[in-house]
Motif scaffolding. Structure first.
Motif, PDB file in Angstrom:
ATOM      1  N   PHE A  99       0.815  -1.212   0.000  1.00 21.61           N
ATOM      2  CA  PHE A  99       0.000   0.000   0.000  1.00 21.61           C
ATOM      3  C   PHE A  99       0.853   1.267   0.000  1.00 21.61           C
ATOM      4  O   PHE A  99       0.345   2.342  -0.296  1.00 21.61           O
ATOM      5  CB  PHE A  99      -0.931   0.016   1.215  1.00 21.61           C
ATOM      6  N   TYR A 100       2.113   1.135   0.340  1.00 19.63           N
ATOM      7  CA  TYR A 100       2.980   2.308   0.466  1.00 19.63           C
ATOM      8  C   TYR A 100       4.053   2.374  -0.618  1.00 19.63           C
ATOM      9  O   TYR A 100       4.966   3.195  -0.535  1.00 19.63           O
ATOM     10  CB  TYR A 100       3.642   2.313   1.850  1.00 19.63           C
ATOM     11  N   GLU A 101       3.928   1.532  -1.618  1.00 19.57           N
ATOM     12  CA  GLU A 101       4.929   1.527  -2.688  1.00 19.57           C
ATOM     13  C   GLU A 101       4.930   2.863  -3.429  1.00 19.57           C
ATOM     14  O   GLU A 101       3.886   3.354  -3.862  1.00 19.57           O
ATOM     15  CB  GLU A 101       4.640   0.398  -3.673  1.00 19.57           C
ATOM     16  N   ILE A 102       6.082   3.430  -3.586  1.00 22.50           N
ATOM     17  CA  ILE A 102       6.240   4.702  -4.293  1.00 22.50           C
ATOM     18  C   ILE A 102       6.827   4.408  -5.667  1.00 22.50           C
ATOM     19  O   ILE A 102       7.996   4.028  -5.795  1.00 22.50           O
ATOM     20  CB  ILE A 102       7.149   5.653  -3.502  1.00 22.50           C
ATOM     21  N   SER A 103       6.002   4.563  -6.682  1.00 22.81           N
ATOM     22  CA  SER A 103       6.447   4.277  -8.051  1.00 22.81           C
ATOM     23  C   SER A 103       6.531   5.570  -8.851  1.00 22.81           C
ATOM     24  O   SER A 103       6.066   6.626  -8.415  1.00 22.81           O
ATOM     25  CB  SER A 103       5.479   3.301  -8.727  1.00 22.81           C
ATOM     26  N   TRP A 136     -10.734  -0.195   5.204  1.00 17.95           N
ATOM     27  CA  TRP A 136      -9.336   0.036   4.852  1.00 17.95           C
ATOM     28  C   TRP A 136      -8.426  -0.303   6.025  1.00 17.95           C
ATOM     29  O   TRP A 136      -7.376  -0.932   5.849  1.00 17.95           O
ATOM     30  CB  TRP A 136      -9.138   1.488   4.423  1.00 17.95           C
ATOM     31  N   GLN A 137      -8.825   0.095   7.229  1.00 18.21           N
ATOM     32  CA  GLN A 137      -8.014  -0.189   8.402  1.00 18.21           C
ATOM     33  C   GLN A 137      -7.919  -1.691   8.643  1.00 18.21           C
ATOM     34  O   GLN A 137      -6.854  -2.215   9.003  1.00 18.21           O
ATOM     35  CB  GLN A 137      -8.601   0.513   9.637  1.00 18.21           C
ATOM     36  N   GLU A 138      -9.014  -2.411   8.440  1.00 18.24           N
ATOM     37  CA  GLU A 138      -8.998  -3.866   8.591  1.00 18.24           C
ATOM     38  C   GLU A 138      -8.065  -4.497   7.561  1.00 18.24           C
ATOM     39  O   GLU A 138      -7.294  -5.413   7.875  1.00 18.24           O
ATOM     40  CB  GLU A 138     -10.417  -4.421   8.431  1.00 18.24           C
ATOM     41  N   LEU A 139      -8.147  -4.008   6.335  1.00 17.34           N
ATOM     42  CA  LEU A 139      -7.278  -4.509   5.274  1.00 17.34           C
ATOM     43  C   LEU A 139      -5.815  -4.221   5.602  1.00 17.34           C
ATOM     44  O   LEU A 139      -4.925  -5.055   5.412  1.00 17.34           O
ATOM     45  CB  LEU A 139      -7.677  -3.847   3.950  1.00 17.34           C
ATOM     46  N   HIS A 140      -5.580  -3.027   6.110  1.00 17.95           N
ATOM     47  CA  HIS A 140      -4.235  -2.587   6.478  1.00 17.95           C
ATOM     48  C   HIS A 140      -3.654  -3.497   7.562  1.00 17.95           C
ATOM     49  O   HIS A 140      -2.493  -3.923   7.490  1.00 17.95           O
ATOM     50  CB  HIS A 140      -4.314  -1.142   6.967  1.00 17.95           C
ATOM     51  N   ALA A 144      -0.639  -6.394   7.456  1.00 20.16           N
ATOM     52  CA  ALA A 144       0.495  -6.141   8.359  1.00 20.16           C
ATOM     53  C   ALA A 144       1.514  -5.197   7.743  1.00 20.16           C
ATOM     54  O   ALA A 144       2.729  -5.440   7.774  1.00 20.16           O
ATOM     55  CB  ALA A 144       1.149  -7.460   8.771  1.00 20.16           C
ATOM     56  N   GLN A 145       1.020  -4.107   7.156  1.00 23.89           N
ATOM     57  CA  GLN A 145       1.910  -3.113   6.560  1.00 23.89           C
ATOM     58  C   GLN A 145       1.978  -1.873   7.449  1.00 23.89           C
ATOM     59  O   GLN A 145       0.983  -1.481   8.057  1.00 23.89           O
ATOM     60  CB  GLN A 145       1.415  -2.739   5.169  1.00 23.89           C
ATOM     61  N   THR A 146       3.125  -1.270   7.504  1.00 20.79           N
ATOM     62  CA  THR A 146       3.316  -0.067   8.312  1.00 20.79           C
ATOM     63  C   THR A 146       3.760   1.094   7.435  1.00 20.79           C
ATOM     64  O   THR A 146       4.429   0.899   6.412  1.00 20.79           O
ATOM     65  CB  THR A 146       4.369  -0.299   9.411  1.00 20.79           C
TER      66      THR A 146
END
Length: 222
Positions: A99-103, A136-140, A144-146
């Motif tokens: 979810f935090y990948e910067i492309s 979204w929070q449940e998915l997050h 297990a992404q930070t």
């Protein structure tokens, strides 16, 4: 495709077709000015050179591609309403490895999701926005992404909020209508589809088949 839950994404693709050069130039000007100020502040406060260079890289990504993607997301949310927010979360769950990948081509999914939520709240869709955020929070948590340290450097809150307001003003000045279930039957159907799916997933496909058949008859596709 005969799947109503995924169709809101079409609004994002349609937004790409607008390609209003004057509006894009305005967004880019805002973005450049913001990052120029951030770079000046970082240099004044003696930030490490690596951090300053990172800000410069993010400034270029916003200029080249990120603004376009954010703009299309926000336009889609403005016109389609909560259904686009639900579809975005669904796509993240199905397709995103991080979810935090910067492309270079697209902003991080987390940043896009936050911007969509802000637009929904800005348009008064408070309850569905809260429900989407809960999912979204449940998915997050499941994934297990930070949030990495550089996330807020790449996607500043103040710039995000500015872009949301710029898109709202653009839509209003261009005569683009905000989602209204009383006057937008297709967008209403897509929102009803998500409401039905969330309320009764076991019988959703039967409901969906009926609605699609009715829609095709209305559009004289059968």
């Amino acid at each position: 495709p005969d799947h109503l839950l995924g169709l809101p994404d079409i609004y994002h693709e349609l937004a790409h077709l607008l390609r209003d050069k004057a509006f894009l130039a305005q967004l880019r000007s805002r973005s450049q000015a913001f990052f120029d100020d951030e770079i000046a502040r970082a240099q004044r406060d003696a930030w490490p050179s690596s951090s300053v260079e990172a800000i410069k890289r993010y400034r270029m990504k916003w200029f080249e591609t990120w603004l376009i993607e954010f703009g299309c997301d926000l336009l889609a949310t403005y016109v389609c309403g909560p259904a686009f927010g639900w579809t975005n979360t669904r796509l993240c769950a199905k397709l995103s490895s991080s979810f935090y990948e910067i492309s270079n081509t697209h902003p991080a999914d987390a940043a896009r999701t936050i911007a969509i939520r802000i637009m929904l709240q800005r348009q008064g869709h408070i309850v569905p926005s809260h429900k989407i955020d809960q999912q979204w929070q449940e998915l997050h948590e499941t994934a297990a992404q930070t949030e990495p340290q550089e996330f807020r450097l790449a996607f500043p809150v103040a710039l995000r909020d500015t872009i949301v307001e710029e898109v709202v003003c653009y839509c209003q000045s261009a005569g683009i209508k905000a989602y209204d279930p009383t006057t937008m039957p297709i967008a209403r159907l897509l929102n009803e589809a998500w409401e039905q799916f969330l309320a009764s997933p076991a019988v959703f496909r039967i409901w969906e088949e009926t609605r699609i058949s009715e829609l095709k008859s209305t559009l004289l596709l059968v």
